[in-house]
Design an enzyme around this catalytic site. Structure first.
Site, PDB file in Angstrom:
ATOM      1  N   LYS A  21       0.818  -1.217   0.000  1.00  0.00           N
ATOM      2  CA  LYS A  21       0.000   0.000   0.000  1.00  0.00           C
ATOM      3  C   LYS A  21       0.852   1.268   0.000  1.00  0.00           C
ATOM      4  O   LYS A  21       0.345   2.355  -0.276  1.00  0.00           O
ATOM      5  CB  LYS A  21      -0.975   0.005   1.186  1.00  0.00           C
ATOM      6  CG  LYS A  21      -0.348   0.058   2.562  1.00  0.00           C
ATOM      7  CD  LYS A  21      -1.442   0.024   3.618  1.00  0.00           C
ATOM      8  CE  LYS A  21      -0.864   0.079   5.027  1.00  0.00           C
ATOM      9  NZ  LYS A  21      -1.937   0.070   6.049  1.00  0.00           N
ATOM     10  N   ASP A  22       2.164   1.149   0.287  1.00  0.00           N
ATOM     11  CA  ASP A  22       3.057   2.301   0.265  1.00  0.00           C
ATOM     12  C   ASP A  22       3.676   2.544  -1.108  1.00  0.00           C
ATOM     13  O   ASP A  22       4.281   3.593  -1.335  1.00  0.00           O
ATOM     14  CB  ASP A  22       4.198   2.115   1.278  1.00  0.00           C
ATOM     15  CG  ASP A  22       3.720   2.110   2.715  1.00  0.00           C
ATOM     16  OD1 ASP A  22       2.674   2.745   2.994  1.00  0.00           O
ATOM     17  OD2 ASP A  22       4.386   1.488   3.567  1.00  0.00           O
ATOM     18  N   THR A  82      -6.741   7.706  13.944  1.00  0.00           N
ATOM     19  CA  THR A  82      -6.240   7.134  12.693  1.00  0.00           C
ATOM     20  C   THR A  82      -5.595   8.241  11.878  1.00  0.00           C
ATOM     21  O   THR A  82      -6.054   9.386  11.894  1.00  0.00           O
ATOM     22  CB  THR A  82      -7.343   6.464  11.848  1.00  0.00           C
ATOM     23  OG1 THR A  82      -6.772   6.045  10.603  1.00  0.00           O
ATOM     24  CG2 THR A  82      -8.496   7.406  11.562  1.00  0.00           C
ATOM     25  N   SER A  89      -5.268   7.850   8.607  1.00  0.00           N
ATOM     26  CA  SER A  89      -5.714   7.547   7.245  1.00  0.00           C
ATOM     27  C   SER A  89      -6.995   8.290   6.884  1.00  0.00           C
ATOM     28  O   SER A  89      -8.015   8.152   7.561  1.00  0.00           O
ATOM     29  CB  SER A  89      -5.939   6.032   7.121  1.00  0.00           C
ATOM     30  OG  SER A  89      -6.739   5.722   6.014  1.00  0.00           O
ATOM     31  N   ARG A 112      -8.746   7.605   4.316  1.00  0.00           N
ATOM     32  CA  ARG A 112      -9.659   6.538   3.883  1.00  0.00           C
ATOM     33  C   ARG A 112     -10.447   5.999   5.066  1.00  0.00           C
ATOM     34  O   ARG A 112     -11.686   5.850   5.003  1.00  0.00           O
ATOM     35  CB  ARG A 112      -8.847   5.412   3.227  1.00  0.00           C
ATOM     36  CG  ARG A 112      -9.654   4.162   2.901  1.00  0.00           C
ATOM     37  CD  ARG A 112      -8.721   3.036   2.470  1.00  0.00           C
ATOM     38  NE  ARG A 112      -7.749   2.688   3.501  1.00  0.00           N
ATOM     39  CZ  ARG A 112      -8.004   1.886   4.529  1.00  0.00           C
ATOM     40  NH1 ARG A 112      -9.189   1.345   4.687  1.00  0.00           N
ATOM     41  NH2 ARG A 112      -7.058   1.620   5.418  1.00  0.00           N
ATOM     42  N   ARG A 113      -9.745   5.717   6.165  1.00  0.00           N
ATOM     43  CA  ARG A 113     -10.438   5.213   7.358  1.00  0.00           C
ATOM     44  C   ARG A 113     -11.343   6.290   7.940  1.00  0.00           C
ATOM     45  O   ARG A 113     -12.483   6.018   8.337  1.00  0.00           O
ATOM     46  CB  ARG A 113      -9.420   4.748   8.397  1.00  0.00           C
ATOM     47  CG  ARG A 113      -8.680   3.473   7.996  1.00  0.00           C
ATOM     48  CD  ARG A 113      -7.590   3.124   8.984  1.00  0.00           C
ATOM     49  NE  ARG A 113      -6.859   1.927   8.564  1.00  0.00           N
ATOM     50  CZ  ARG A 113      -5.550   1.747   8.727  1.00  0.00           C
ATOM     51  NH1 ARG A 113      -4.820   2.685   9.307  1.00  0.00           N
ATOM     52  NH2 ARG A 113      -4.972   0.637   8.326  1.00  0.00           N
ATOM     53  N   ARG A 123      -0.283   9.297  14.257  1.00  0.00           N
ATOM     54  CA  ARG A 123       0.889   8.875  13.498  1.00  0.00           C
ATOM     55  C   ARG A 123       1.776   8.019  14.387  1.00  0.00           C
ATOM     56  O   ARG A 123       1.551   7.849  15.575  1.00  0.00           O
ATOM     57  CB  ARG A 123       1.699  10.102  13.030  1.00  0.00           C
ATOM     58  CG  ARG A 123       1.110  10.858  11.862  1.00  0.00           C
ATOM     59  CD  ARG A 123       1.184  10.116  10.541  1.00  0.00           C
ATOM     60  NE  ARG A 123       2.465   9.496  10.273  1.00  0.00           N
ATOM     61  CZ  ARG A 123       3.537  10.111   9.769  1.00  0.00           C
ATOM     62  NH1 ARG A 123       3.459  11.388   9.461  1.00  0.00           N
ATOM     63  NH2 ARG A 123       4.658   9.456   9.552  1.00  0.00           N
ATOM     64  N   ARG A 136       1.161   3.642  18.156  1.00  0.00           N
ATOM     65  CA  ARG A 136      -0.280   3.877  18.039  1.00  0.00           C
ATOM     66  C   ARG A 136      -1.059   3.091  19.099  1.00  0.00           C
ATOM     67  O   ARG A 136      -2.034   3.581  19.653  1.00  0.00           O
ATOM     68  CB  ARG A 136      -0.752   3.524  16.630  1.00  0.00           C
ATOM     69  CG  ARG A 136      -0.410   4.613  15.621  1.00  0.00           C
ATOM     70  CD  ARG A 136      -0.873   4.265  14.221  1.00  0.00           C
ATOM     71  NE  ARG A 136       0.064   3.377  13.551  1.00  0.00           N
ATOM     72  CZ  ARG A 136      -0.202   2.732  12.438  1.00  0.00           C
ATOM     73  NH1 ARG A 136      -1.389   2.824  11.881  1.00  0.00           N
ATOM     74  NH2 ARG A 136       0.714   1.970  11.865  1.00  0.00           N
ATOM     75  N   CYS A 192      -1.988   9.134  -0.539  1.00  0.00           N
ATOM     76  CA  CYS A 192      -2.343   9.309   0.871  1.00  0.00           C
ATOM     77  C   CYS A 192      -3.350  10.448   1.072  1.00  0.00           C
ATOM     78  O   CYS A 192      -4.036  10.501   2.078  1.00  0.00           O
ATOM     79  CB  CYS A 192      -1.088   9.607   1.699  1.00  0.00           C
ATOM     80  SG  CYS A 192       0.020   8.193   1.844  1.00  0.00           S
TER      81      CYS A 192
END
Length: 318
Positions: free
Chosen positions: A84-85, A128, A130, A132-133, A150, A156, A243
């Site tokens: 995903k990176d 989060t 993200s 997306r999340r 982060r 986390r 991102c």
């Protein structure tokens, strides 16, 4: 040990990255006896800047660029990334040499009282980093308060206790690879949250012209994973996502057919374009591109344009 039998593997230095890289090395040793592997730890921009949300850093390759530079210069022979990176557009001299079998791509919720998303308190504080999340959480429950989170996985998990959070959302694959044995409140189903493109998968990146390394790493390639990732990455490339954009996608392979589902969300989760496509495995990339095109035409283009404008304004004022 001759130089031909020595292989230098590039990896980020985080605990999870090293676990993933050591797993790759262990598997490669089984498949290629007689070779000696050495890890070269390389720090990336995404590792160095931990106090800014990824979405505000801008650019692509936040966790891969320095590894790719070392690969191009011949300082390392291969690089191990979380899929995903990996940017959808690679340097012309590089290629994905292998995609090992995928881990579980779901996101998971870890909450203080072991409550699932339905049972979290009103205005629950969820951590989060993200977008997306964030977007999909707000689409499910607009009352949630989403806070930027982060740091590596250990950090986390600690922040759940120290930062007055009710819950955090992380990738199940990372927890599994790290041997996490603590409570998981909910494996979030895909009808609530689609994963990031490539989530749960690794990519082994190599130089295109290095036939020796290509032969070694290709033994670790999992065909079904490769096809699924190809479909997802083709979709992302067409959407020009990164991102900064709330895009989720997941492809499954069943009986030589690809079943791909994707979502584009507004930042606040109040509007989403969600669609599916399926077809033969040998057309995986085209299926991804066609689905992306349809989603763009059905409102995705407007959502993505508005999001990019917002982020460009933020970056210009940083």
């Amino acid at each position: 040990m001759t130089k031909e039998k020595q292989i230098v593997v590039g990896s980020r230095g985080s605990k999870l990255a090293l676990i993933q890289t050591n797993w790759v090395i262990s598997e490669l040793k089984k498949l290629n006896p007689g070779f000696e592997f050495h890890i070269e730890k390389i720090s990336t921009k995404g590792d160095k800047i931990t106090d800014t949300p990824l979405s505000r850093l801008g650019g692509v390759g936040l966790f891969t660029k320095e590894l790719e530079t070392a690969l191009i210069k011949g300082k390392i022979d291969l690089a191990v990334h979380s899929a995903k990176d990996v940017p959808t557009e690679l340097h012309e001299g590089l290629m994905i040499g292998a995609t090992p079998k995928r881990e579980d791509p779901h996101d998971v919720l870890i909450s203080n009282n072991n409550a699932n998303l339905d049972k979290l308190p009103d205005a629950a504080r969820i951590g989060t980093s993200s977008l997306r999340r964030r977007a999909q959480l707000l689409a499910f429950r607009p009352d949630f308060k989403i806070l930027d989170l982060r740091g590596n996985l250990d950090t986390r998990l600690k922040k759940l206790e120290t930062d007055d959070l009710d819950a955090i959302v992380v990738a199940h694959a990372g927890l599994r690879r790290m041997g996490y044995t603590g409570p998981i409140s909910q494996i979030i189903p895909f009808d609530i949250m689609l994963p990031a493109v490539g989530q749960g998968s690794l990519c082994i990146e190599i130089r295109k012209d290095d036939a020796r390394i290509n032969k070694i790493v290709s033994s670790l390639d999992d065909l079904q994973t490769r096809i699924a990732i190809e479909a997802e990455r083709a979709l992302l490339a067409k959407l020009q996502g990164g991102c900064q954009v709330p895009i989720g996608a997941y492809a499954q392979i069943q009986e030589n057919k690809v079943f791909l589902e994707a979502i584009i969300c507004t930042m606040d989760g109040d509007h989403a374009i969600q669609d599916r496509n399926n077809g033969p495995s040998h057309q995986a990339a085209k299926l991804g591109e066609d689905l992306a095109e349809r989603m763009l035409e059905n409102g995705g283009k407007r959502i993505l344009h508005e999001i990019r404008q917002k982020f460009q304004t933020r970056i210009d004022h940083m």
